[in-house]
Structures are given as structure tokens and as C-alpha cells.
Design a protein around this motif. Sequence first.
Motif, PDB file in Angstrom:
ATOM      1  N   GLU A   5       0.736  -1.349   0.091  1.00  0.00           N
ATOM      2  CA  GLU A   5      -0.040  -0.086  -0.560  1.00  0.00           C
ATOM      3  C   GLU A   5       1.093   1.236   0.108  1.00  0.00           C
ATOM      4  OE1 GLU A   5      -0.386  -2.767   1.600  1.00  0.00           O
ATOM      5  OE2 GLU A   5      -1.872  -3.301   0.644  1.00  0.00           O
ATOM      6  N   ASP A   8       2.126   1.820  -3.507  1.00  0.00           N
ATOM      7  CA  ASP A   8       1.282   1.904  -4.397  1.00  0.00           C
ATOM      8  C   ASP A   8       1.105   3.684  -4.772  1.00  0.00           C
ATOM      9  OD1 ASP A   8       1.365  -0.177  -5.422  1.00  0.00           O
ATOM     10  OD2 ASP A   8      -0.261  -0.649  -5.097  1.00  0.00           O
ATOM     11  N   ARG A   9       1.304   4.050  -3.015  1.00  0.00           N
ATOM     12  CA  ARG A   9       1.084   5.592  -3.274  1.00  0.00           C
ATOM     13  C   ARG A   9       2.361   6.285  -2.783  1.00  0.00           C
ATOM     14  NH1 ARG A   9      -1.159   4.945   2.407  1.00  0.00           N
ATOM     15  NH2 ARG A   9       0.974   5.563   3.482  1.00  0.00           N
ATOM     16  N   GLU A  10       3.248   5.809  -2.935  1.00  0.00           N
ATOM     17  CA  GLU A  10       4.587   6.576  -2.705  1.00  0.00           C
ATOM     18  C   GLU A  10       4.713   6.598  -4.327  1.00  0.00           C
ATOM     19  OE1 GLU A  10       7.131   6.873   0.286  1.00  0.00           O
ATOM     20  OE2 GLU A  10       7.297   4.847  -0.318  1.00  0.00           O
ATOM     21  N   GLU A  12       2.536   6.163  -7.105  1.00  0.00           N
ATOM     22  CA  GLU A  12       1.454   6.716  -8.329  1.00  0.00           C
ATOM     23  C   GLU A  12       1.917   8.532  -7.789  1.00  0.00           C
ATOM     24  OE1 GLU A  12      -0.220   5.628 -10.129  1.00  0.00           O
ATOM     25  OE2 GLU A  12      -1.067   7.571  -9.863  1.00  0.00           O
ATOM     26  N   GLY A 236       7.080   5.656   4.413  1.00  0.00           N
ATOM     27  CA  GLY A 236       5.395   7.326   3.374  1.00  0.00           C
ATOM     28  C   GLY A 236       6.516   8.200   2.804  1.00  0.00           C
ATOM     29  N   THR A 254       6.879  13.500   2.921  1.00  0.00           N
ATOM     30  CA  THR A 254       5.581  12.823   2.587  1.00  0.00           C
ATOM     31  C   THR A 254       5.606  13.624   1.227  1.00  0.00           C
ATOM     32  OG1 THR A 254       4.200  14.932   3.627  1.00  0.00           O
ATOM     33  CG2 THR A 254       4.761  13.254   4.603  1.00  0.00           C
TER      34      THR A 254
END
Length: 331
Positions: A5, A8-10, A12, A236, A254
Motif C-alpha cells: 500500500e 502504491d501511494r508513493e 503513484e 511513506g 510526505t
Amino acid sequence: MMSKEVFDREHEFVMKSIAHDVSSPFAYIFYGGEPLLNKPLLLHAAQTVRMLEKQGRYGKFKPQLAIVTNGSLLDKEFIEACREYNMSLGISFDGVGRTHDSQRVWRGGKGTFKDVLRSIRLLEKEEFNHGLSWTVGPKNIDSIPRDIGWVVRNLRTRNIFFNFMSSYAGPPYGDLSEKDLFRKLHKIYDTLYKYGLREGRLARYQMLGKKKKTLSPYPFYCAAVGGGQFVLRPDGRIGMCQAGLMNDEEQWETPEEIGRVLEDPERLRWLARTPVFMKKCYLECPYFARCPGGCADRAEKKTGNMYEPCSFDCVIEKFLVERALIEDYIL
Ligand code: SF4
């Protein structure tokens, strides 16, 4: 360890940030600690990249995928996955037998050489092309010429990439004078040359000379400076330089804190860290024409200012420039 997860967040965020500019190639490098401790994430990341590639998110480029590993957790299944995703492997190898073990041990103190050799043999058996990521340090510098001969006689790989251990960082360079360091490094590169091998780092400098036939500035020491690199951390946060992973909290932000990458002051500070913007380089140094400026992280640690050159890197960079010129124009 990084979760899927978080990746994927980073990732994207990175993809959105580069969407305005897909005019240069992309490379993903996974390394440690030991990246193979998290095989599910590596496979997830590789699958994601290849899927995005099919969707045309990298323009006309095919992103490179590479892992640097000690090889201890390599198995046939993982090698097959690397083949499927076209992922290359660099094995940490610092010499033969005890020389390697003097720099790389397991937690209990046992040397890792036997395990490294086992993985290299497995890669050879599976006919998987790979390279050696070789750290040059005080303990192995004298034995590297001999060990290159061993590699040529006993292993199939001919891809060698050196990293220079910063425990040499000085002044002083331990007991080693600059002249002696140059002499020892020339002996190493003479040996490679004798076997017709081209070390990866030096090849960057040589390519410039050979292709362009000119002494133009080569400003990019690494992808963090000038070229724009994103380092993804398991918590993150995203930074520019993996060397500052543990000690330079400033650069880790972030995605929300970074916002638009082209306006992020911390990112701009890194992007402009090339010799062209380093006063001492362009005003005082005859190597300016070919030197990429050395490591920004080491410069910051040593001098408190990443735009000051670091004395250790200057010595190594001067050697590489000199060596590239010798191999390009004299040998
Ligand atoms: S050798 Fe040092 S001072 Fe000279 S250009 Fe390179 S980094 Fe700058």
C-alpha cells in the motif's frame, strides 16, 4: 519493511510528478539492507511498472529494473520472476574468500562469501546474466587485482561496478597518500584493462569522451543531483538520496509536503547540485570539464554544505577522470 500500500501511494505520486516529462529513460533500483527480504514487494513493484509501461505511462521508454543483493535468498523461482519482468541482478561481491569476508559478515560474525558464491553459481546454472557490485575499501584494495583474475578464471560474469568506501574519507586517507591511492587504483584498472573489461562507473566517463569526442562537462554524479531521483522509504516519505536514508531527516517529506516537485525547495536544492553551481569547481579546479562533482551527501556530512566539494570525492573523481582520459586517448 515497505508494504504494498505504501509503495502504491508513493509510486503513484512519483508517476504524477513526472507525467509532464517523459522525455528521458527511467530506472528503478531496489537495494537494502537486503531487498530480497521483501520478495512480495519486489514482485509487486515489478508487476506494477510493467503494467504501467504497457499503458504508455513512460512514453517511448522501457524502464530498467535492477536489484542489488547479497544473493543469500536467491532461488530458482525468484530468478524466473526476474527473467519474466526483465529485472537485472547485481550481487555484492568484495573479493575472494577471506577478503570478501573481511567486509561482509552475517549478524553472528560468519563471513558471507560461501553464500555469495552459491548464488552466483545458481545464476550461472540458470544462465541469468548478472553483475558484481564491488566495494573498494582499505581491507581489499591490494587484493582486487588478484581477485579480478580469479573472477575471470572462475566466473562467467564480466560486469563489474565499483563503489568506493567512504571510510577512506579524509584527509587523512588512513595511512594512504593520494599518490599511493592513485597507484593502487591504477593497478586495479590496469588489470581490468588487461582482461578487456570496462568497469561500470568508469564507462560513464569514457562514453562521453568516445561518443562526443569533446571534453564537455559531465554534471551528474548520481541520479539524485541534476537528473531527479525519488527514493521511496517504507514510512511513506520520499527523498532524493538513499545515502541520507538514516541521517538526513530534512530531505524526507510526505507527498503532501512535497506538493509540486518543481516548486519544492528541498528538491530544487538537490537538482541544482552539479559542478556548474559549485563555486570551487568552476573557479578553481582544472578537472571541472569532466568531473561530476562527487557525492552531495558526503559533501554535506563533511563540510556542512552540499555545494562544497568533499575532499575524498575529489580524489576519487580526479582519478576516474584521469583514468578515463588515459583509456580513451592513450592506451
Ligand atoms: S575534483 Fe573536486 S573541486 Fe574539482 S570539479 Fe571535481 S568535485 Fe569539483
